[in-house]
Design a protein around this motif. Sequence first.
Motif, mmCIF file in Angstrom:
data_model
loop_
_atom_site.group_PDB
_atom_site.id
_atom_site.type_symbol
_atom_site.label_atom_id
_atom_site.label_comp_id
_atom_site.label_asym_id
_atom_site.label_seq_id
_atom_site.Cartn_x
_atom_site.Cartn_y
_atom_site.Cartn_z
ATOM 1 N N GLY A 59 -2.058 8.897 11.908
ATOM 2 C CA GLY A 59 -3.293 8.156 11.663
ATOM 3 C C GLY A 59 -3.064 6.696 11.332
ATOM 4 O O GLY A 59 -3.837 5.831 11.754
ATOM 5 N N LEU A 60 -2.012 6.396 10.584
ATOM 6 C CA LEU A 60 -1.712 5.010 10.234
ATOM 7 C C LEU A 60 -1.397 4.190 11.482
ATOM 8 O O LEU A 60 -1.988 3.127 11.697
ATOM 9 C CB LEU A 60 -0.535 4.949 9.248
ATOM 10 N N GLU A 83 -3.686 12.514 -1.803
ATOM 11 C CA GLU A 83 -2.662 11.806 -2.573
ATOM 12 C C GLU A 83 -1.598 11.150 -1.693
ATOM 13 O O GLU A 83 -0.670 10.549 -2.190
ATOM 14 C CB GLU A 83 -2.002 12.765 -3.567
ATOM 15 N N ASP A 84 -1.716 11.258 -0.389
ATOM 16 C CA ASP A 84 -0.748 10.665 0.528
ATOM 17 C C ASP A 84 -0.815 9.141 0.437
ATOM 18 O O ASP A 84 -1.900 8.555 0.508
ATOM 19 C CB ASP A 84 -1.065 11.142 1.959
ATOM 20 N N LYS A 85 0.328 8.489 0.283
ATOM 21 C CA LYS A 85 0.376 7.029 0.142
ATOM 22 C C LYS A 85 -0.177 6.311 1.367
ATOM 23 O O LYS A 85 -0.645 5.185 1.272
ATOM 24 C CB LYS A 85 1.806 6.571 -0.135
ATOM 25 N N ARG A 86 -0.137 6.967 2.515
ATOM 26 C CA ARG A 86 -0.667 6.345 3.740
ATOM 27 C C ARG A 86 -2.184 6.155 3.667
ATOM 28 O O ARG A 86 -2.717 5.251 4.309
ATOM 29 C CB ARG A 86 -0.297 7.178 4.965
ATOM 30 N N VAL A 87 -2.881 7.001 2.897
ATOM 31 C CA VAL A 87 -4.335 6.859 2.769
ATOM 32 C C VAL A 87 -4.669 5.476 2.206
ATOM 33 O O VAL A 87 -5.486 4.747 2.765
ATOM 34 C CB VAL A 87 -4.940 7.973 1.879
ATOM 35 N N GLU A 88 -4.020 5.109 1.111
ATOM 36 C CA GLU A 88 -4.283 3.795 0.505
ATOM 37 C C GLU A 88 -3.944 2.675 1.468
ATOM 38 O O GLU A 88 -4.692 1.701 1.581
ATOM 39 C CB GLU A 88 -3.478 3.636 -0.784
ATOM 40 N N LYS A 89 -2.812 2.790 2.155
ATOM 41 C CA LYS A 89 -2.402 1.745 3.098
ATOM 42 C C LYS A 89 -3.425 1.589 4.218
ATOM 43 O O LYS A 89 -3.796 0.476 4.584
ATOM 44 C CB LYS A 89 -1.024 2.049 3.675
ATOM 45 N N ILE A 90 -3.890 2.693 4.770
ATOM 46 C CA ILE A 90 -4.868 2.633 5.859
ATOM 47 C C ILE A 90 -6.166 2.002 5.375
ATOM 48 O O ILE A 90 -6.781 1.206 6.085
ATOM 49 C CB ILE A 90 -5.115 4.037 6.465
ATOM 50 N N LEU A 91 -6.594 2.344 4.167
ATOM 51 C CA LEU A 91 -7.842 1.771 3.643
ATOM 52 C C LEU A 91 -7.722 0.257 3.465
ATOM 53 O O LEU A 91 -8.703 -0.461 3.626
ATOM 54 C CB LEU A 91 -8.243 2.461 2.344
#
Length: 124
Positions: A59-60, A83-91
């Motif tokens: 997704g990223l 809690e996946d760190k990629r969620v914050e990065k994508i946002l």
Amino acid sequence: VLVIDDEPIIRKITQAILDECGYTVMLAEDGNEGISLYKKNRDKIRMVLLDLIMPQKDGLETAEELIEFDPEVKIILASGFKEDKRVEKILTLGVKKFIQKPYTTENLSKSIYEILYPAENQHV
């Protein structure tokens, strides 16, 4: 709405939910197919529902490529892993919203409505 998700059952359920809500749906089973469909149908796709965890192009990577192609693309990220760190990065890239899987008809349709009609969701 373009749905990019590698799980066939998720694509099928999501399509049924979105059909019920009156949306026209395109389905892609991975990031590469989703990017290709978006590039070919940019004028028809108003929003992308993007899975975070996918093989080959996750997704990223998919979000980065979609945003590079169209900085105005509206993306909702979906994942069972909040809690996946990629969620914050994508946002931080400009993805409009995160929705937790499994999602319901109500929270999915509400999230899409908020992205497609932001002015109608602002309370004065």
